[in-house]
Enzyme design. Structure first.
Site: not given
Length: 597
Positions: A78, A152, A176
């Protein structure tokens, strides 16, 4: 290489047969290039560097290779986590910087032999559970591109579910690392706070942040966790991994479920049905269910965004957003800058309230092994999130926001496919340092469910001689009365699709159970069906229960693929009703319900 599965056991078996790390890296690059959703990646590692690393791994002596437990395993990270050689942007190009070194957890995985493919998209500054708050676009659910992938850690989950990498790293402050796993039919491990160092991670709420792990199965998350969960002297929030509380693997266990009055699904009847089925499945593998008052968990969840902890996001990136607000997502800016209104008095009041809630939860856990909740109460289309970005995001955190505040570990696992064709997931949770327990129960649950992980097309691509693909058009479809005849035999859902446009569908006379009959002709229509994988060892017993006039023949799919499936002999059409105009058995049943109502 087309059918190569990127799960860790499959890769290890392939390497043992002589496959090279360079071959796997080249395949991962090819898949990343070809994948239809451009919003998955923010930055890709240069192909020549990826292949050079893989060749260096191949060149190692056998003894050295054997020590690398993630040898040649492709992974993604990420883009709020530092990777040397790639910018960290947190999905805000104006924020971009070049880190001098990789985050501690990333370096641990590289040292174990993993191969980095690239940095993935996210809700900007890791603020959101939706995956739509990025200037790079919204990564879509691998099951239906109209729907969100969850955030997210949106790109990280899609990269795994689409078979682009073996595992990925996300972050999880409010859910997330779990919501995107549920929306993409994979496993998501949110370890206990501090077990994976957050040095090299752009903070969201620094005291609560966790690096999360996405993989196809709970077992794969465990392998990555073992390599990354190492104490870091330079991270003030790092914690030493403690032994899991006493638990007998494979034995019975007690799990808590919220009382019916505490469960909300926002009108999603399929999510409610699949959750109830998951509870029953946990009982079938040795679990003893106990209904509990879920109020303390829900009260704690409200503190994360409605309490002063939102100010911790302001501490992390508030000054930057104030200076560059025009270059930031407006919803993210509104949330983060809202922390400026919180006072020290509110903070201490909330801390005292949280302390009391933590005590209540510890008391509830007496005699319990885990708590089980829906990972998310429902899901939404991208267009729906664009219309109501904050309200719907808040709903998605119903069963996730409390976990880091209450110092718990969580594992999100797939729990079925609804009649909408979208996946549903549950989360197993327990107090900190319970990862081994969660993974063991999660793996047993997955085996009992028998659902192929990841995107529908993954199961089809990786089908082998040990399985038979079978198309079903009626009562054997997900959620219908005879589906258990597939799931009880280890059947795994692959995809919901349609036949070629040359079939007629009939409602046969007789019943219950009521059955459709599919007949191929020169003309007709495309009929909705599901494709399942059935272990060949179970095919005989399944076929023995197929009644006349139904037969198993070859069905042409809309894609041009051919699979075995249910067809009907002409002799069985006496008294049958032509229901082709409905396009499928489900829509016909909905008509019958409407008439009866």
């Amino acid at each position: 290489m087309k059918g190569l599965c990127f799960s860790l056991p499959s890769l290890r078996a392939s390497y043992a047969r002589g496959l090279r790390a360079e071959d796997v890296a080249a395949e991962a690059l090819k898949r990343a290039d070809a994948y239809a959703d451009p919003a998955v990646w923010i930055a890709r590692a240069p192909a020549d560097e990826v292949l050079a690393r893989a060749r260096a791994l191949d060149a190692l002596p056998a003894a050295a290779r054997a020590k690398l437990l993630l040898f040649g395993v492709p992974f993604a990270v990420k883009d709020n986590i530092d990777c040397a050689g790639l910018p960290t942007t947190a999905a805000c190009p104006a924020y971009a910087f070049e880190p001098k070194e990789s985050a501690y957890a990333v370096q641990r995985l590289l040292d174990a032999g993993a191969v980095l493919i690239g940095k993935t998209n996210l809700d900007q500054f890791a603020t959101g559970l939706v995956g739509t708050r990025s200037p790079h676009g919204a990564p879509r659910s691998v099951f239906n591109s109209d729907y969100i992938s969850g955030g997210s850690s949106s790109g990280s989950a899609v990269a795994v579910a689409a078979g682009l990498v073996s595992f990925s790293l996300g972050t999880d402050t409010a859910g997330s690392g779990r919501v995107p796993a549920a929306f993409n039919n994979i496993a998501g491990l949110k370890p206990s706070r501090g077990l994976l160092s957050t040095r090299g991670v752009l903070p969201a709420c620094r005291s609560l942040d966790c690096i999360s792990i996405f993989a196809l199965t709970p077992e794969d998350t465990a392998e990555v966790f073992k390599q990354a969960a190492v104490y870091d002297d330079e991270d003030p929030y790092s914690r030493t991994r403690l032994a899991d509380a006493p638990f007998v693997p494979g034995g019975s266990f007690t799990f808590a479920v919220p009382r019916p009055e505490d469960l909300v699904f926002f009108g999603d009847g399929e999510a409610e049905r699949l959750f109830n089925e998951a509870v029953q499945r946990l009982e079938s593998i040795g679990g003893r269910a106990r209904r509990i008052d879920f109020a303390p968990f829900l009260e704690a969840a409200l503190l994360l965004y409605e309490g002063p902890w939102v100010a911790e996001r302001t501490v992390a990136v508030g000054s930057f957003i104030e200076a560059h607000e025009a270059e930031c997502d407006p919803t993210v800016a509104k949330i983060v800058l809202g922390g400026r209104t919180r006072s020290a008095v509110e903070t201490f009041e909330a801390m005292h309230k949280l302390q009391a809630l933590q005590r209540k939860v510890r008391t509830l856990f007496a005699g319990l092994d885990i708590v089980v909740v829906p990972t998310a109460p429902t899901t939404y289309k991208v267009s729906e999130l664009e219309a109501e970005p904050i309200k719907l995001n808040s709903r998605l955190g119903t069963y996730t926001n409390f976990m880091n505040l209450l110092d718990m570990a969580g594992l999100a696992v797939p729990a079925g496919i609804g009649t909408t064709g979208l996946p549903f997931g549950i989360t197993l949770a327990a107090p900190a340092f319970s990862e081994a327990r969660l993974i063991e129960i999660g793996a047993r649950f997955g085996a009992a469910l028998g659902l192929a992980p990841g995107a529908p097309f993954l199961g089809g691509a990786e089908a082998d001689e040990g399985f038979l693909e079978l198309a079903v058009v009626g009562a054997h479809m997900s959620g219908l009365p005879l589906n258990h005849e597939l799931t009880s035999r280890g059947g795994m859902f692959i995809e919901r699709t349609k036949t070629a446009a040359c079939y007629t569908l009939y409602a046969l006379a007789g019943g219950p159970p009521f059955r459709p009959g599919l007949v191929k002709g020169e003309t007709g229509a495309a009929i909705e069906l599901e494709v399942w994988r059935l272990p060949r060892a179970q095919v005989g017993s399944f076929l023995a229960g197929v009644p006349q006039p139904l037969v198993i023949g070859t069905v042409d799919l809309a894609s041009g693929r051919k699979v075995k499936g249910f067809l009907c002999e002409a002799s069985g059409l006496a008294g049958a009703e032509d229901i082709t105009s409905f396009g499928g058995w489900r829509r016909y049943l909905e008509r019958d319900k409407a008439v009866a109502g």
